[in-house]
Enzyme design. Structure first.
Site, PDB file in Angstrom:
ATOM      1  N   ARG A   1     -45.264 -20.720  56.455  1.00 50.64           N
ATOM      2  CA  ARG A   1     -43.805 -21.585  56.031  1.00 50.64           C
ATOM      3  C   ARG A   1     -42.648 -20.966  56.398  1.00 50.64           C
ATOM      4  O   ARG A   1     -41.495 -21.330  56.166  1.00 50.64           O
ATOM      5  CB  ARG A   1     -43.811 -21.982  54.504  1.00 50.64           C
ATOM      6  CG  ARG A   1     -45.072 -22.640  54.189  1.00 50.64           C
ATOM      7  CD  ARG A   1     -45.087 -23.141  52.694  1.00 50.64           C
ATOM      8  NE  ARG A   1     -43.994 -23.711  52.262  1.00 50.64           N
ATOM      9  CZ  ARG A   1     -44.062 -25.089  52.133  1.00 50.64           C
ATOM     10  NH1 ARG A   1     -45.023 -25.809  52.555  1.00 50.64           N
ATOM     11  NH2 ARG A   1     -42.801 -25.663  51.853  1.00 50.64           N
TER      12      ARG A   1
ATOM     13  N   HIS B   1     -36.653 -49.170  91.771  1.00 53.36           N
ATOM     14  CA  HIS B   1     -36.118 -48.474  92.961  1.00 53.36           C
ATOM     15  C   HIS B   1     -37.057 -47.681  93.503  1.00 53.36           C
ATOM     16  O   HIS B   1     -36.875 -46.614  93.887  1.00 53.36           O
ATOM     17  CB  HIS B   1     -34.748 -48.038  92.668  1.00 53.36           C
ATOM     18  CG  HIS B   1     -33.670 -48.717  92.220  1.00 53.36           C
ATOM     19  ND1 HIS B   1     -33.078 -49.688  93.184  1.00 53.36           N
ATOM     20  CD2 HIS B   1     -33.193 -49.151  91.044  1.00 53.36           C
ATOM     21  CE1 HIS B   1     -32.156 -50.369  92.530  1.00 53.36           C
ATOM     22  NE2 HIS B   1     -32.258 -50.095  91.279  1.00 53.36           N
TER      23      HIS B   1
ATOM     24  N   CYS C   1     -39.371 -22.507  53.215  1.00 56.05           N
ATOM     25  CA  CYS C   1     -39.729 -21.105  52.827  1.00 56.05           C
ATOM     26  C   CYS C   1     -40.809 -21.547  52.134  1.00 56.05           C
ATOM     27  O   CYS C   1     -41.237 -22.664  51.744  1.00 56.05           O
ATOM     28  CB  CYS C   1     -38.606 -20.570  51.858  1.00 56.05           C
ATOM     29  SG  CYS C   1     -37.074 -20.443  52.600  1.00 56.05           S
TER      30      CYS C   1
ATOM     31  N   ASN D   1     -37.237 -22.809  47.611  1.00 58.88           N
ATOM     32  CA  ASN D   1     -37.384 -23.425  48.721  1.00 58.88           C
ATOM     33  C   ASN D   1     -36.560 -24.735  48.860  1.00 58.88           C
ATOM     34  O   ASN D   1     -36.621 -25.476  47.910  1.00 58.88           O
ATOM     35  CB  ASN D   1     -38.896 -23.645  48.864  1.00 58.88           C
ATOM     36  CG  ASN D   1     -39.168 -24.567  50.038  1.00 58.88           C
ATOM     37  OD1 ASN D   1     -38.606 -24.389  51.037  1.00 58.88           O
ATOM     38  ND2 ASN D   1     -40.333 -25.491  50.003  1.00 58.88           N
ATOM     39  N   GLY D   2     -35.814 -24.574  49.688  1.00 57.06           N
ATOM     40  CA  GLY D   2     -35.043 -26.090  49.818  1.00 57.06           C
ATOM     41  C   GLY D   2     -33.455 -25.771  50.195  1.00 57.06           C
ATOM     42  O   GLY D   2     -33.282 -24.921  50.738  1.00 57.06           O
TER      43      GLY D   2
ATOM     44  N   GLU E   1     -47.892 -33.230  78.154  1.00 56.20           N
ATOM     45  CA  GLU E   1     -47.980 -31.707  77.919  1.00 56.20           C
ATOM     46  C   GLU E   1     -49.300 -31.605  77.001  1.00 56.20           C
ATOM     47  O   GLU E   1     -49.954 -30.540  77.039  1.00 56.20           O
ATOM     48  CB  GLU E   1     -46.967 -30.948  77.184  1.00 56.20           C
ATOM     49  CG  GLU E   1     -46.710 -31.632  76.096  1.00 56.20           C
ATOM     50  CD  GLU E   1     -45.516 -30.903  75.246  1.00 56.20           C
ATOM     51  OE1 GLU E   1     -45.216 -29.821  75.484  1.00 56.20           O
ATOM     52  OE2 GLU E   1     -44.807 -31.434  74.397  1.00 56.20           O
TER      53      GLU E   1
ATOM     54  N   LYS F   1     -44.733 -21.619  72.601  1.00 56.59           N
ATOM     55  CA  LYS F   1     -43.719 -22.122  71.838  1.00 56.59           C
ATOM     56  C   LYS F   1     -42.542 -21.774  72.088  1.00 56.59           C
ATOM     57  O   LYS F   1     -41.448 -22.820  71.918  1.00 56.59           O
ATOM     58  CB  LYS F   1     -44.268 -21.714  70.223  1.00 56.59           C
ATOM     59  CG  LYS F   1     -43.266 -22.481  69.306  1.00 56.59           C
ATOM     60  CD  LYS F   1     -43.769 -23.786  69.261  1.00 56.59           C
ATOM     61  CE  LYS F   1     -42.667 -24.629  68.278  1.00 56.59           C
ATOM     62  NZ  LYS F   1     -42.979 -26.027  68.644  1.00 56.59           N
TER      63      LYS F   1
ATOM     64  N   LYS G   1     -44.539 -35.613  75.643  1.00 58.78           N
ATOM     65  CA  LYS G   1     -45.596 -35.177  74.733  1.00 58.78           C
ATOM     66  C   LYS G   1     -47.099 -35.719  75.262  1.00 58.78           C
ATOM     67  O   LYS G   1     -47.935 -34.719  74.978  1.00 58.78           O
ATOM     68  CB  LYS G   1     -45.392 -36.136  73.291  1.00 58.78           C
ATOM     69  CG  LYS G   1     -44.326 -35.709  72.490  1.00 58.78           C
ATOM     70  CD  LYS G   1     -44.281 -34.332  71.803  1.00 58.78           C
ATOM     71  CE  LYS G   1     -43.724 -33.305  72.836  1.00 58.78           C
ATOM     72  NZ  LYS G   1     -42.457 -32.732  72.374  1.00 58.78           N
TER      73      LYS G   1
ATOM     74  N   TRP H   1     -37.350 -18.679  55.372  1.00 56.37           N
ATOM     75  CA  TRP H   1     -37.134 -19.082  56.652  1.00 56.37           C
ATOM     76  C   TRP H   1     -35.643 -19.559  56.561  1.00 56.37           C
ATOM     77  O   TRP H   1     -35.268 -20.591  55.839  1.00 56.37           O
ATOM     78  CB  TRP H   1     -38.088 -20.353  56.930  1.00 56.37           C
ATOM     79  CG  TRP H   1     -37.861 -20.943  58.423  1.00 56.37           C
ATOM     80  CD1 TRP H   1     -36.796 -22.164  58.608  1.00 56.37           C
ATOM     81  CD2 TRP H   1     -38.329 -20.729  59.459  1.00 56.37           C
ATOM     82  NE1 TRP H   1     -36.875 -22.529  59.874  1.00 56.37           N
ATOM     83  CE2 TRP H   1     -37.628 -21.482  60.655  1.00 56.37           C
ATOM     84  CE3 TRP H   1     -39.096 -19.570  60.138  1.00 56.37           C
ATOM     85  CZ2 TRP H   1     -38.007 -21.434  62.040  1.00 56.37           C
ATOM     86  CZ3 TRP H   1     -39.259 -19.456  61.422  1.00 56.37           C
ATOM     87  CH2 TRP H   1     -38.758 -20.334  62.324  1.00 56.37           C
TER      88      TRP H   1
ATOM     89  N   GLU I   1     -39.288 -38.384  76.197  1.00 54.55           N
ATOM     90  CA  GLU I   1     -39.463 -37.457  75.118  1.00 54.55           C
ATOM     91  C   GLU I   1     -41.266 -38.120  75.081  1.00 54.55           C
ATOM     92  O   GLU I   1     -42.159 -37.253  74.648  1.00 54.55           O
ATOM     93  CB  GLU I   1     -39.026 -37.262  73.955  1.00 54.55           C
ATOM     94  CG  GLU I   1     -39.570 -36.882  72.884  1.00 54.55           C
ATOM     95  CD  GLU I   1     -39.663 -35.253  72.937  1.00 54.55           C
ATOM     96  OE1 GLU I   1     -39.255 -34.712  74.247  1.00 54.55           O
ATOM     97  OE2 GLU I   1     -40.425 -34.632  72.151  1.00 54.55           O
TER      98      GLU I   1
HETATM   99  C1  F6R Z   1     -42.121 -29.644  74.362  1.00 56.55           C
HETATM  100  C2  F6R Z   1     -41.457 -28.318  73.855  1.00 56.55           C
HETATM  101  C3  F6R Z   1     -40.691 -27.726  74.937  1.00 56.55           C
HETATM  102  C4  F6R Z   1     -39.575 -27.146  74.307  1.00 56.55           C
HETATM  103  C5  F6R Z   1     -38.642 -26.262  75.305  1.00 56.55           C
HETATM  104  C6  F6R Z   1     -37.204 -25.766  74.446  1.00 56.55           C
HETATM  105  O1  F6R Z   1     -42.847 -30.326  73.387  1.00 56.55           O
HETATM  106  O2  F6R Z   1     -41.605 -27.913  72.694  1.00 56.55           O
HETATM  107  O3  F6R Z   1     -40.253 -28.579  75.885  1.00 56.55           O
HETATM  108  O4  F6R Z   1     -38.695 -28.143  73.933  1.00 56.55           O
HETATM  109  O5  F6R Z   1     -39.377 -25.091  75.627  1.00 56.55           O
HETATM  110  O6  F6R Z   1     -37.450 -25.112  73.518  1.00 56.55           O
HETATM  111  P1  F6R Z   1     -36.264 -24.719  72.459  1.00 56.55           P
HETATM  112  O7  F6R Z   1     -35.810 -25.895  71.869  1.00 56.55           O
HETATM  113  O8  F6R Z   1     -37.189 -23.889  71.663  1.00 56.55           O
HETATM  114  O9  F6R Z   1     -35.396 -23.936  73.470  1.00 56.55           O
END
Ligand code: F6R
Length: 607
Positions: free
Chosen positions: A28, A502, A2, A101-102, A486, A602, A483, A75, A479
């Site tokens: 935040r 394979h 927060c 916050n915490g 994307e 996002k 990263k 948050w 993962e």
């Molecule tokens: C990659 C990324 C996406 C999310 C995916 C699921 O960096 O951010 O692959 O992980 O869209 O999103 P959530 O976790 O919000 O369901």
């Protein structure tokens, strides 16, 4: 995560100042907002659920009079977003107001103690107990400052607190432990906030509080003291050179880099999950006949990694599934003996929610792990846990991945204890490992960023990369690949290293970059063979190795040195960090904005 703020002025009203600072702190947290001020010897609170501008339209928080006040943008961690759970919180009599916050870890026991003394708590937050603890101390004839100090001594966890009191309307008392808190030193006015950006338009002179310190702010004086002893500490202000934008990003050029660097803190916060929720989830899983781990993208990688620990420590077979495939693949098997542990940072991903609804319709128990309390996932879940990462501004998930995985391993430990399936020494090693995680991440960040930057520079013309790992490191490799692709738009590949022969191996030619994730775990002897296979095809081998590993290191063209001795189930949390940096640095080198990769959102709310 927060945002808190406070202002004490010689003259004038705090309302507009607090409103402006909360707008700057909105990044935040933004599910609810509130302010409190001392007006004519009484505490006045304005607060509600909603974004700041929405609450401003409803309540005119910027009109709050009084020359001393505190503010909060939330948050949610404990308690869903609601008017009652919004800060500031007050004691029974409305004499004390607090923003926080915490995470206060021992709030349940303190709450029981306060209720047994007749206190009535109105919210479901961990914060409200602070106002009541101070109220108790005021009853015991402590002055406001000492009442706060004695209350702080009873708290465990992480907190930045700011309090005002109607009895002493000239001061704000603030306390810091493992949550950010900065003081702004003005002329005939002083300020406090979670970060410098909140008060930068008013003063460029700041003062830091250290952990276990508190400060008393009046309009013309700042007293810093130790919480334990009350002993005064001399602290000099420093000049701030940052622009408001840089300050919002904590001095980093991008949110993504800030969020990568926040991980020592966010992992620690994730590990603070209340044991009761872990216990509830472990009980549900222990009763189930079938368990699925459901997610998309990065969250799926956290599930995949956790599936190894569920099998090896809790001796439970769980099936990690990509949400969009779930009902087609497993719909026929789902019934009331099924548990679906769903992981979603946003809690709003359409594919994930559709799968959850499909499972719910078939009678399954839904467990949720998310970063957004009050999200649809929390509403669909029978039990849910908030991972406490704070808002993630970069589109690519970084700090939320490590936090998700940390909570999942906590669930595994709770289940293994319940089922008595793991060697107590292994569990103890894991628990000790939890405590070391922040330090391992910090060390990796401080020692490897320059190395990663150099490796990226040398390889920035490569058209593709492959990431390989074995065991739990398959998830880390996947993962790392996600990263990179994307953010840099490179067609990167990731495989279980054993599977690479394979098919994938036909792609490899001289100089093709293959990145191995190679902790010294049970899969280590086999990965040496896979490294040799790639070397034999004259691939360029880049390896993430433990510091004392000379074998894989000697076969590699470049190494990224990781801390020694991380318990194997925890390696993804630390080994992913240089891969996040690798993707970030590659995007920046190519001139792309890592915070806003093209075509991505996002939260993906379409199918
Ligand atoms: C990659 C990324 C996406 C999310 C995916 C699921 O960096 O951010 O692959 O992980 O869209 O999103 P959530 O976790 O919000 O369901």
């Amino acid at each position: 995560m927060c945002g808190i703020s406070g202002a004490v002025l010689e003259t004038g009203d705090v309302g507009p100042i607090l409103y402006d600072s909360l707008k700057r702190l909105e990044y935040r947290g933004y599910d609810s907002v509130g302010e409190a001020a001392v007006v004519n010897g009484r505490i006045v609170v304005k607060k509600d659920v909603g974004k700041i501008d929405q609450v401003e339209r409803q309540l005119r928080i910027s009109d709050l009079p009084g020359n001393i006040g505190i503010g909060h943008t939330r948050w949610a961690t404990h308690g869903a977003p609601s008017q009652e759970n919004a800060h500031p919180h007050t004691d029974c009599k409305g004499t004390v107001a607090v923003v926080h916050n915490g995470i206060i870890e021992n709030y349940m026991e303190l709450k029981q103690e306060l209720e047994s003394k007749g206190h009535v708590l109105k919210s479901r937050t961990d914060t409200e107990i602070v106002a009541h603890l101070v109220e108790e101390n005021l009853k015991r004839q402590f002055g406001f400052v000492d009442a706060v100090r004695q209350a702080a001594k009873r708290l465990t966890g992480a907190y930045a607190l700011a309090l005002i009191c109607a009895n002493e309307p000239d001061k704000i008392v603030c306390v810091r432990k493992e949550s950010p808190l900065v003081i702004g030193v003005g002329i005939s006015a002083n300020y406090l906030a979670s970060d410098i950006s909140a008060f930068l338009p008013r003063t460029k002179n700041a003062m830091l509080l250290e952990d276990d310190e508190m400060a008393v702010l009046t309009c013309d004086r700042i007293r810093v003291m130790k919480v334990e002893t009350g002993e005064e500490v001399t602290r000099k202000p420093f000049g701030v050179e940052w622009s408001v934008e840089t300050a919002t990003k904590g001095g980093f050029p991008h949110f993504m880099l800030k969020e990568i660097n926040e991980q020592p803190l966010t992992v620690r916060n994730a590990l603070r999950t209340q044991p009761i929720y872990l216990e509830l989830m472990a009980s549900a899983m222990n009763r189930a006949k079938r368990i699925f781990l459901l997610a998309c993208g990065t969250s799926y990688h956290a599930c995949l990694a956790a599936s190894y620990a569920f099998a090896n420590l809790a001796k439970v077979g769980v099936t990690p599934v990509i949400a969009s495939e779930f009902i087609d693949a497993y719909g026929a098997l789902i019934d009331s003996d099924t548990v679906v542990l769903t992981v979603s940072q946003s809690g709003e991903t359409a594919d994930t929610l559709t799968a959850v609804r499909g499972a719910k319709d078939r009678g399954a128990t839904i467990l949720g792990l998310t970063n957004v309390m009050g999200s649809t996932l929390t509403r669909l879940s029978d039990v849910y846990i908030g991972q406490n990462s704070g808002p993630e501004m970069g589109v690519a998930a970084t700090k939320t991945f490590t936090a998700q995985y940390a909570v999942l391993i906590k669930i595994v430990v709770a289940l293994a204890r319940k089922r008595n399936t793991a060697n107590p020494k292994d569990l103890q090693r894991l628990e000790d490992g939890f405590n070391h995680l922040p330090e391992w991440i910090s060390t990796t960040l401080s020692t490897q960023d320059d190395n990663v930057r150099r490796i990226v520079q040398k390889n920035s013309d490569k058209g593709s990369f492959c990431f390989l790992g074995r065991g739990v490191s398959v998830a880390t490799a996947l993962e790392g690949r996600l990263k990179l692709l994307e953010l840099s738009y490179l067609p990167a590949i990731a495989y279980p290293a054993g599977e690479s022969k394979h098919g994938f191996i036909s792609v490899v030619e001289e100089g093709y970059p293959v990145l191995f994730v190679a902790p010294k775990d049970e899969a280590y002897p086999k990965i040496i063979g896979n490294v040799m296979e790639m070397k034999a095809r004259r691939a360029q081998v880049l390896s993430l190795v433990e510091g004392d590993d000379s074998q894989v290191a000697s076969l590699s063209d470049e190494t990224i040195q990781m801390p020694n001795g991380i318990p194997p189930p925890l390696t993804p949390i630390v080994f992913i960090v240089p891969l996040q940096l690798f993707a970030y640095r590659m995007a920046v080198t190519k001139g792309y904005d890592p915070d806003f990769p093209r075509n991505l959102a996002k939260s993906v709310t379409v199918h």
